[in-house]
Every structure is written in C-alpha cells, then in structure tokens.
Scaffold this active site. Sequence first.
Site, PDB file in Angstrom:
ATOM      1  N   ARG A 191       8.541   8.075  10.627  1.00 51.90           N
ATOM      2  CA  ARG A 191       8.341   6.625  10.642  1.00 51.90           C
ATOM      3  C   ARG A 191       9.611   5.920  11.111  1.00 51.90           C
ATOM      4  O   ARG A 191      10.727   6.351  10.821  1.00 51.90           O
ATOM      5  CB  ARG A 191       7.980   6.111   9.242  1.00 51.90           C
ATOM      6  CG  ARG A 191       6.704   6.695   8.673  1.00 51.90           C
ATOM      7  CD  ARG A 191       6.391   6.069   7.342  1.00 51.90           C
ATOM      8  NE  ARG A 191       5.227   6.664   6.704  1.00 51.90           N
ATOM      9  CZ  ARG A 191       4.689   6.218   5.579  1.00 51.90           C
ATOM     10  NH1 ARG A 191       5.211   5.166   4.976  1.00 51.90           N
ATOM     11  NH2 ARG A 191       3.633   6.810   5.053  1.00 51.90           N
TER      12      ARG A 191
ATOM     13  N   LYS B 135      18.288  12.473  -7.756  1.00 51.12           N
ATOM     14  CA  LYS B 135      17.498  12.694  -6.545  1.00 51.12           C
ATOM     15  C   LYS B 135      18.384  12.600  -5.299  1.00 51.12           C
ATOM     16  O   LYS B 135      19.058  11.593  -5.077  1.00 51.12           O
ATOM     17  CB  LYS B 135      16.372  11.655  -6.432  1.00 51.12           C
ATOM     18  CG  LYS B 135      15.322  11.732  -7.525  1.00 51.12           C
ATOM     19  CD  LYS B 135      14.454  12.975  -7.388  1.00 51.12           C
ATOM     20  CE  LYS B 135      13.310  12.941  -8.397  1.00 51.12           C
ATOM     21  NZ  LYS B 135      12.487  14.168  -8.329  1.00 51.12           N
TER      22      LYS B 135
ATOM     23  N   HIS C  97     -18.548  -2.121  16.537  1.00 50.67           N
ATOM     24  CA  HIS C  97     -17.691  -1.539  15.508  1.00 50.67           C
ATOM     25  C   HIS C  97     -17.999  -2.094  14.118  1.00 50.67           C
ATOM     26  O   HIS C  97     -17.258  -1.846  13.173  1.00 50.67           O
ATOM     27  CB  HIS C  97     -16.222  -1.776  15.847  1.00 50.67           C
ATOM     28  CG  HIS C  97     -15.804  -1.174  17.154  1.00 50.67           C
ATOM     29  ND1 HIS C  97     -15.923   0.177  17.421  1.00 50.67           N
ATOM     30  CD2 HIS C  97     -15.272  -1.737  18.266  1.00 50.67           C
ATOM     31  CE1 HIS C  97     -15.475   0.418  18.646  1.00 50.67           C
ATOM     32  NE2 HIS C  97     -15.093  -0.720  19.183  1.00 50.67           N
TER      33      HIS C  97
ATOM     34  N   LYS D 141      -3.095  -0.264  -2.216  1.00 47.71           N
ATOM     35  CA  LYS D 141      -3.653  -0.692  -0.930  1.00 47.71           C
ATOM     36  C   LYS D 141      -5.179  -0.610  -0.912  1.00 47.71           C
ATOM     37  O   LYS D 141      -5.793  -0.636   0.155  1.00 47.71           O
ATOM     38  CB  LYS D 141      -3.067   0.159   0.192  1.00 47.71           C
ATOM     39  CG  LYS D 141      -1.546   0.120   0.248  1.00 47.71           C
ATOM     40  CD  LYS D 141      -0.985   1.081   1.273  1.00 47.71           C
ATOM     41  CE  LYS D 141       0.537   1.143   1.203  1.00 47.71           C
ATOM     42  NZ  LYS D 141       1.103   2.083   2.199  1.00 47.71           N
TER      43      LYS D 141
ATOM     44  N   ARG E 232     -11.417   2.253  14.698  1.00 45.84           N
ATOM     45  CA  ARG E 232     -10.890   3.619  14.612  1.00 45.84           C
ATOM     46  C   ARG E 232     -11.555   4.455  13.516  1.00 45.84           C
ATOM     47  O   ARG E 232     -11.392   5.668  13.477  1.00 45.84           O
ATOM     48  CB  ARG E 232      -9.378   3.577  14.373  1.00 45.84           C
ATOM     49  CG  ARG E 232      -8.621   2.784  15.432  1.00 45.84           C
ATOM     50  CD  ARG E 232      -7.125   2.907  15.221  1.00 45.84           C
ATOM     51  NE  ARG E 232      -6.403   1.870  15.941  1.00 45.84           N
ATOM     52  CZ  ARG E 232      -5.083   1.752  15.950  1.00 45.84           C
ATOM     53  NH1 ARG E 232      -4.343   2.608  15.280  1.00 45.84           N
ATOM     54  NH2 ARG E 232      -4.497   0.783  16.628  1.00 45.84           N
TER      55      ARG E 232
ATOM     56  N   PRO F 209      -2.496  -0.874   6.560  1.00 39.75           N
ATOM     57  CA  PRO F 209      -2.220  -2.112   5.836  1.00 39.75           C
ATOM     58  C   PRO F 209      -1.308  -1.850   4.650  1.00 39.75           C
ATOM     59  O   PRO F 209      -1.358  -0.791   4.037  1.00 39.75           O
ATOM     60  CB  PRO F 209      -3.607  -2.567   5.376  1.00 39.75           C
ATOM     61  CG  PRO F 209      -4.407  -1.316   5.294  1.00 39.75           C
ATOM     62  CD  PRO F 209      -3.895  -0.450   6.411  1.00 39.75           C
ATOM     63  N   GLU F 210      -0.480  -2.812   4.347  1.00 41.35           N
ATOM     64  CA  GLU F 210       0.357  -2.721   3.163  1.00 41.35           C
ATOM     65  C   GLU F 210      -0.183  -3.680   2.112  1.00 41.35           C
ATOM     66  O   GLU F 210      -1.125  -4.433   2.351  1.00 41.35           O
ATOM     67  CB  GLU F 210       1.812  -3.010   3.524  1.00 41.35           C
ATOM     68  CG  GLU F 210       2.374  -1.983   4.505  1.00 41.35           C
ATOM     69  CD  GLU F 210       3.882  -2.043   4.643  1.00 41.35           C
ATOM     70  OE1 GLU F 210       4.545  -2.499   3.698  1.00 41.35           O
ATOM     71  OE2 GLU F 210       4.393  -1.618   5.697  1.00 41.35           O
TER      72      GLU F 210
END
Length: 296
Positions: free
Chosen positions: A286, A169, A104, A58, A126, A2-3
Amino acid sequence: MPELPEVETVKRGLAPAMEGARVARLELRRQDLRFPFPEALADRVSGRTIVGLGRRAKYLLVDLDDGNTLVSHLGMSGSFRIEEGAASAMPGEFHHARTKDEKHDHVVFHLEGQGGPRRVVYNDPRRFGFMDMVRRADLAAHPFFRDLGPEPTGNDLGAAYLAERFRDKAQPLKSALLDQKNIAGLGNIYVCEALWRSHLSPIRAAGTLVTPGGKPKEKLGLLVASIRDVIADAIAAGGSSLRDHIQTDGSLGYFQHSFSVYDREGQACGTPGCGGTVARIVQAGRSTFYCAACQK
C-alpha cells in the site's frame, strides 16, 4: 476500499429513506456479488420492516424486525442509490465518479413507508461487495466481527489500550494501526493523515511508543487524539470522496481537499516551519504518504 467515514456517511444518507420502512420486495438480479447471497435472502427480507441502520467498522448493518441483521460491505465500488419516482439521489462520492449504469444494479429494496414508495438500489460494477444475514444476537461472535478492535472514535480506544497492544512490537507503526484487531475500520488514508498530525513516522516500530514498563508515552496519547480528530473531521465532511465511493445524495465530500499528506507526493509539508516534502513509499503493498522531515 471504503473506510469508516465513507460507510458512516452512506449509513446516515440511507437512514431517512430506510428506517421504519417496510420492504415490500427485495429484488436480487443475480445470484452473487463477491460471494453467493445467503439462501432464500429475498424471501427472508421481503415483508420485513427495517427498524434501524447501524455500522460496525466498515460494515453497514440493516436491522430487521424479526431479529435478523442484513450485513453489507461495499467492496471496491459498491454504492447505494435512493430513487423516488423519477428522482434519484446517492449517498457518498470519491475521485472516480460512481456509475449509475443500471446493468450494475444488483440488489433493489422496494420500500413502502411514509412519503410513499421508494427504491434503494445497490450498484457494484466490480462486484467486490457482499451481503450476509446474521441473527442480531450473534453479531459479536460472527467471523466478520469477533476479532475486531474498538472503534476509532469509541471510548474503548485510548493510549493505555494501544500501549497494551503495541508493547514490544517491532511491527511498523502504520501496519499496527491498519490491523483491524487493534482498531476497527481504520484504513490507509486516515492512518497517513493521523500519523502526520501526530508527527509520527509510519515506519517506526509500534513498540517505541510504549515505555519498558508498558505505559504509553506522551506521543501515543497524541496519536489517539489525532485518530479521533481525523475520523471526526472526515465524517463531518461527508467522507473523502475518493475514487469509487459516492454519498447517497450524490454530493462531493470536501475532506479530500483537506488532505495534508495523502496523495500529495512531492508537495511541501504543511507543518509550519517544517520545510520538508511529502514522500511516497510502499508498505505491505500500500502507498504510504508522509514527511520524513517532521515525522519521526
């Protein structure tokens, strides 16, 4: 995973059911999730009143009346379900429908409050989520939080701050934005979207947005504004409804239908007059979605 907008949506969905309620009993149906539950967690929460719900990055924060905070992370597939009698509702949904399979259901808050008894059920197929108990006064120093950067919609995030973090950077811009030490709670989906809105390439060096004297370039200010806007839009839409994340009321958020680049490989770029095509590359394991024609 989740974001920030998804966790914020869950928090807002749970607040009416949980804030001000007394936890008559906390039921733990197993000894662990991703990590073991804190010692005597059920006894420490049972009998307490929930004085507020919060969020940091989060993490969902459940503040209790004894000065402790129950910290919860949804992991890959965690969700909360509110049950009142035979009715149930869920805050936050996402692409793969979340399961309501009771096998679950691992944690149950049995609550008492105005409107009668209710249950808030944590379901996690999960079991990548986790919970911990932290003294509220010690939250900022806790390992979960002590190294986190500012919130993406907070006043502490500005172009001058990012210029200080990004100066010299060579790290790819997308990787720098995903570093939680730079910005807390910003994830893959919204980084892709914010970079598209600001016409910045995810592979350019973060330091190229800073002058030799350490001042932010104009495009860095545009990036900050894009980050704020995309997060605000997603929260207003109820999260992205991607994959495993479900809102507490079970409704499907609509922000995913507004994606400009994320998960749109091979489709036309939406920038007026661009004519480019959305591409997918892999960065640090990603998927990154962007338009090479207009994102420089």
